[in-house]
Design a protein around this motif. Sequence first.
Motif, PDB file in Angstrom:
ATOM      1  N   MET A   1       0.833  -1.196   0.000  1.00  0.00           N
ATOM      2  CA  MET A   1       0.000   0.000   0.000  1.00  0.00           C
ATOM      3  C   MET A   1       0.880   1.263   0.000  1.00  0.00           C
ATOM      4  SD  MET A   1      -3.360   0.661   0.518  1.00  0.00           S
ATOM      5  CE  MET A   1      -4.462   1.698   1.329  1.00  0.00           C
ATOM      6  N   ILE A   2       1.883   1.288   0.860  1.00  0.00           N
ATOM      7  CA  ILE A   2       2.763   2.465   0.919  1.00  0.00           C
ATOM      8  C   ILE A   2       3.559   2.568  -0.379  1.00  0.00           C
ATOM      9  CG2 ILE A   2       4.768   3.414   2.099  1.00  0.00           C
ATOM     10  CD1 ILE A   2       3.197   3.337   4.444  1.00  0.00           C
ATOM     11  N   GLN A   3       3.931   1.423  -0.920  1.00  0.00           N
ATOM     12  CA  GLN A   3       4.697   1.427  -2.160  1.00  0.00           C
ATOM     13  C   GLN A   3       3.863   2.018  -3.306  1.00  0.00           C
ATOM     14  OE1 GLN A   3       6.108  -2.411  -3.360  1.00  0.00           O
ATOM     15  NE2 GLN A   3       7.410  -1.577  -4.984  1.00  0.00           N
ATOM     16  N   GLN A   4       2.584   1.689  -3.364  1.00  0.00           N
ATOM     17  CA  GLN A   4       1.715   2.255  -4.402  1.00  0.00           C
ATOM     18  C   GLN A   4       1.558   3.763  -4.203  1.00  0.00           C
ATOM     19  OE1 GLN A   4      -1.879   0.031  -4.004  1.00  0.00           O
ATOM     20  NE2 GLN A   4      -1.212  -1.615  -5.400  1.00  0.00           N
ATOM     21  N   GLY A   5       1.481   4.199  -2.961  1.00  0.00           N
ATOM     22  CA  GLY A   5       1.388   5.640  -2.684  1.00  0.00           C
ATOM     23  C   GLY A   5       2.639   6.373  -3.125  1.00  0.00           C
ATOM     24  N   LEU A   6       3.807   5.778  -2.869  1.00  0.00           N
ATOM     25  CA  LEU A   6       5.055   6.407  -3.295  1.00  0.00           C
ATOM     26  C   LEU A   6       5.168   6.443  -4.820  1.00  0.00           C
ATOM     27  CD1 LEU A   6       7.561   4.965  -0.677  1.00  0.00           C
ATOM     28  CD2 LEU A   6       6.667   7.287  -0.827  1.00  0.00           C
ATOM     29  N   VAL A   7       4.707   5.398  -5.488  1.00  0.00           N
ATOM     30  CA  VAL A   7       4.720   5.386  -6.947  1.00  0.00           C
ATOM     31  C   VAL A   7       3.821   6.498  -7.490  1.00  0.00           C
ATOM     32  CG1 VAL A   7       4.047   4.069  -8.998  1.00  0.00           C
ATOM     33  CG2 VAL A   7       5.347   2.962  -7.181  1.00  0.00           C
ATOM     34  N   LEU A   8       2.645   6.643  -6.907  1.00  0.00           N
ATOM     35  CA  LEU A   8       1.741   7.717  -7.334  1.00  0.00           C
ATOM     36  C   LEU A   8       2.342   9.088  -7.041  1.00  0.00           C
ATOM     37  CD1 LEU A   8      -1.788   6.405  -6.301  1.00  0.00           C
ATOM     38  CD2 LEU A   8      -0.936   6.845  -8.594  1.00  0.00           C
ATOM     39  N   LEU A   9       3.017   9.219  -5.906  1.00  0.00           N
ATOM     40  CA  LEU A   9       3.646  10.495  -5.553  1.00  0.00           C
ATOM     41  C   LEU A   9       4.722  10.853  -6.566  1.00  0.00           C
ATOM     42  CD1 LEU A   9       4.242  12.367  -2.631  1.00  0.00           C
ATOM     43  CD2 LEU A   9       6.385  11.252  -3.201  1.00  0.00           C
ATOM     44  N   ALA A  11       5.117   9.666  -9.626  1.00  0.00           N
ATOM     45  CA  ALA A  11       4.528   9.879 -10.948  1.00  0.00           C
ATOM     46  C   ALA A  11       3.859  11.254 -11.028  1.00  0.00           C
ATOM     47  CB  ALA A  11       3.514   8.779 -11.252  1.00  0.00           C
ATOM     48  N   GLY A  12       3.122  11.626 -10.007  1.00  0.00           N
ATOM     49  CA  GLY A  12       2.445  12.923 -10.010  1.00  0.00           C
ATOM     50  C   GLY A  12       3.417  14.078 -10.008  1.00  0.00           C
ATOM     51  N   MET A  13       4.446  13.986  -9.167  1.00  0.00           N
ATOM     52  CA  MET A  13       5.447  15.058  -9.131  1.00  0.00           C
ATOM     53  C   MET A  13       6.220  15.124 -10.448  1.00  0.00           C
ATOM     54  SD  MET A  13       5.078  16.645  -6.351  1.00  0.00           S
ATOM     55  CE  MET A  13       6.563  17.532  -6.067  1.00  0.00           C
ATOM     56  N   GLY A  14       6.500  13.960 -11.037  1.00  0.00           N
ATOM     57  CA  GLY A  14       7.197  13.942 -12.327  1.00  0.00           C
ATOM     58  C   GLY A  14       6.379  14.595 -13.418  1.00  0.00           C
ATOM     59  N   ILE A  15       5.087  14.307 -13.442  1.00  0.00           N
ATOM     60  CA  ILE A  15       4.206  14.919 -14.436  1.00  0.00           C
ATOM     61  C   ILE A  15       4.117  16.424 -14.227  1.00  0.00           C
ATOM     62  CG2 ILE A  15       1.803  15.050 -15.200  1.00  0.00           C
ATOM     63  CD1 ILE A  15       1.664  12.006 -14.766  1.00  0.00           C
TER      64      ILE A  15
END
Length: 72
Positions: A1-9, A11-15
């Motif tokens: 769950m935390i890993q998915q949150g970090l991936v989204l974080l 990805a969002g910051m990269g975009i």
Amino acid sequence: MIQQGLVLLVAGMGIAILFLFVLSVVTTLMSKLVPYINVLPDPEPKKPAPKVAAGNDDAAIAAAIAIASNRR
């Protein structure tokens, strides 16, 4: 769950960073391109307003006072 949150974080910051970079590049290119495609004529300089001669308004003031005092 935390890993998915970090991936989204990430990805969002990269975009967001990518969007801001592209925006700055496009803005810079447009600021250099617009002077070449500007077809509007340069505005003519405004003419200064004619100066009104400073006159003595004592006679007009006295007439206004006389009219105002006679209206009672």
